[in-house]
Scaffold this motif. Structure first.
Motif, short mmCIF file in Angstrom:
data_model
loop_
_atom_site.label_atom_id
_atom_site.label_comp_id
_atom_site.label_asym_id
_atom_site.label_seq_id
_atom_site.Cartn_x
_atom_site.Cartn_y
_atom_site.Cartn_z
N GLN A 3 0.80 -1.21 0.00
CA GLN A 3 0.00 0.00 0.00
C GLN A 3 0.83 1.26 0.00
O GLN A 3 0.30 2.36 0.12
CB GLN A 3 -0.93 0.02 1.22
N ILE A 7 -0.40 5.90 0.37
CA ILE A 7 -0.39 6.66 1.61
C ILE A 7 0.55 7.84 1.46
O ILE A 7 1.37 7.90 0.56
CB ILE A 7 -0.02 5.79 2.83
N SER A 8 0.41 8.78 2.36
CA SER A 8 1.11 10.05 2.19
C SER A 8 2.61 9.92 2.41
O SER A 8 3.08 9.04 3.14
CB SER A 8 0.53 11.08 3.17
N VAL A 11 3.60 10.27 6.09
CA VAL A 11 3.40 9.05 6.88
C VAL A 11 4.56 8.10 6.67
O VAL A 11 5.10 7.52 7.62
CB VAL A 11 2.06 8.38 6.51
N ARG A 182 -5.38 9.08 12.06
CA ARG A 182 -5.46 8.57 10.69
C ARG A 182 -4.07 8.24 10.15
O ARG A 182 -3.88 7.23 9.47
CB ARG A 182 -6.14 9.59 9.78
N ASN A 183 -3.09 9.08 10.47
CA ASN A 183 -1.73 8.81 10.01
C ASN A 183 -1.19 7.50 10.58
O ASN A 183 -0.60 6.69 9.86
CB ASN A 183 -0.80 9.96 10.40
N TYR A 185 -2.96 5.02 11.73
CA TYR A 185 -3.73 3.90 11.20
C TYR A 185 -3.26 3.54 9.80
O TYR A 185 -3.21 2.35 9.42
CB TYR A 185 -5.22 4.23 11.20
N GLU A 186 -2.88 4.54 9.00
CA GLU A 186 -2.33 4.25 7.67
C GLU A 186 -1.03 3.48 7.77
O GLU A 186 -0.75 2.60 6.95
CB GLU A 186 -2.13 5.56 6.90
N GLU A 189 -1.98 -0.06 8.42
CA GLU A 189 -2.44 -0.72 7.20
C GLU A 189 -1.26 -1.11 6.31
O GLU A 189 -1.24 -2.20 5.74
CB GLU A 189 -3.38 0.21 6.44
N THR A 190 -0.29 -0.21 6.21
CA THR A 190 0.87 -0.49 5.36
C THR A 190 1.64 -1.69 5.86
O THR A 190 2.00 -2.59 5.10
CB THR A 190 1.79 0.74 5.32
#
Length: 236
Positions: A3, A7-8, A11, A182-183, A185-186, A189-190
């Protein structure tokens, strides 16, 4: 890290710094981290999991960190790592490069960390996450350590229970700062994608809208039983 393209950049920069400091103990300055592009076009497109330029806090040494996260043994890994190294060297020939393979697979690590051939001696560092105590990561009780705990071996603990605790505790630590949560959590996820934990993460996140986390049983297990017991066991 499948991912990483969505994502940013910020992050990923934080994630690179946290891996360097918490897992690899490189003591880098977080503000010095600069993500580097390494995709090479030959027969196929290849991109290393994470490549970043950073600086050690104590000495000021600048270097490039290359981290691969691997979830299964692969006999060709030394050759793959060498190919990544050659790609990075082609783009940044004058900079020191540290290479690490982070292994998160279920089976015992059997991959070599070197390649020895006539006229070639090559070696990289390997970190087996089975040797990183998940309880110690959770006991640090910081968002960064909680995120990286997703890579640890959970041992006998039920997977959903551990994932629930990590997500719920991140919500608690980030408070009302939705962007900060949110950061993190991303990042989960990664990293969790490497362990096929997407469904567990979704379930844990959904619970945030359904329960009072201060009364949730997983919260009590993690905070009271897990953290306090671990701290008691490992404090000098």
């Amino acid at each position: 890290m499948a991912q990483k393209d969505i994502i940013s950049k910020d992050v990923l920069q934080f994630l690179a710094a946290d891996i360097a400091n918490i897992l690899l103990h490189l003591d880098v300055d977080k503000d010095s981290v600069e993500l580097l592009q390494t995709e090479q076009q030959r027969v196929e497109a290849r991109r290393a999991d994470m490549v970043a330029r950073m600086c050690k806090r104590a000495t000021g040494e600048r270097f490039i960190l290359h981290v691969e996260i691997q979830n299964a043994n692969d006999a060709t890994m030394p050759v793959r790592m060498l190919r990544y190294l050659s790609d990075i060297l082609m783009m940044y020939p004058d900079e020191p490069i540290y290479q690490y393979l982070v292994y998160i697979g279920k089976h015992r690590l059997t991959m070599p960390d070197n390649l020895l051939r006539p006229q070639l001696t090559y070696h990289y560092q390997t970190l087996d996450m089975h040797n990183v105590d998940c309880s110690l990561m959770l006991a640090q009780d910081t968002p960064e350590a909680l995120v990286l705990a997703i890579l640890c071996d959970f041992k006998e603990r039920p997977t959903q229970q551990v994932v629930n605790y990590i997500v719920l505790r991140l919500r608690e630590l980030t408070g009302e700062n939705e962007q900060r949560f949110r950061n993190y959590y991303e990042m989960l996820e990664t990293l969790g994608d490497n362990r096929d934990l997407h469904a567990h993460l979704v379930e844990a996140k959904n619970m945030l809208t359904q329960v009072d986390i201060t009364r949730f049983s997983t919260y009590r297990w993690g905070l009271e039983a897990g953290i306090q017991q671990t701290r008691a066991e490992f404090e000098p």
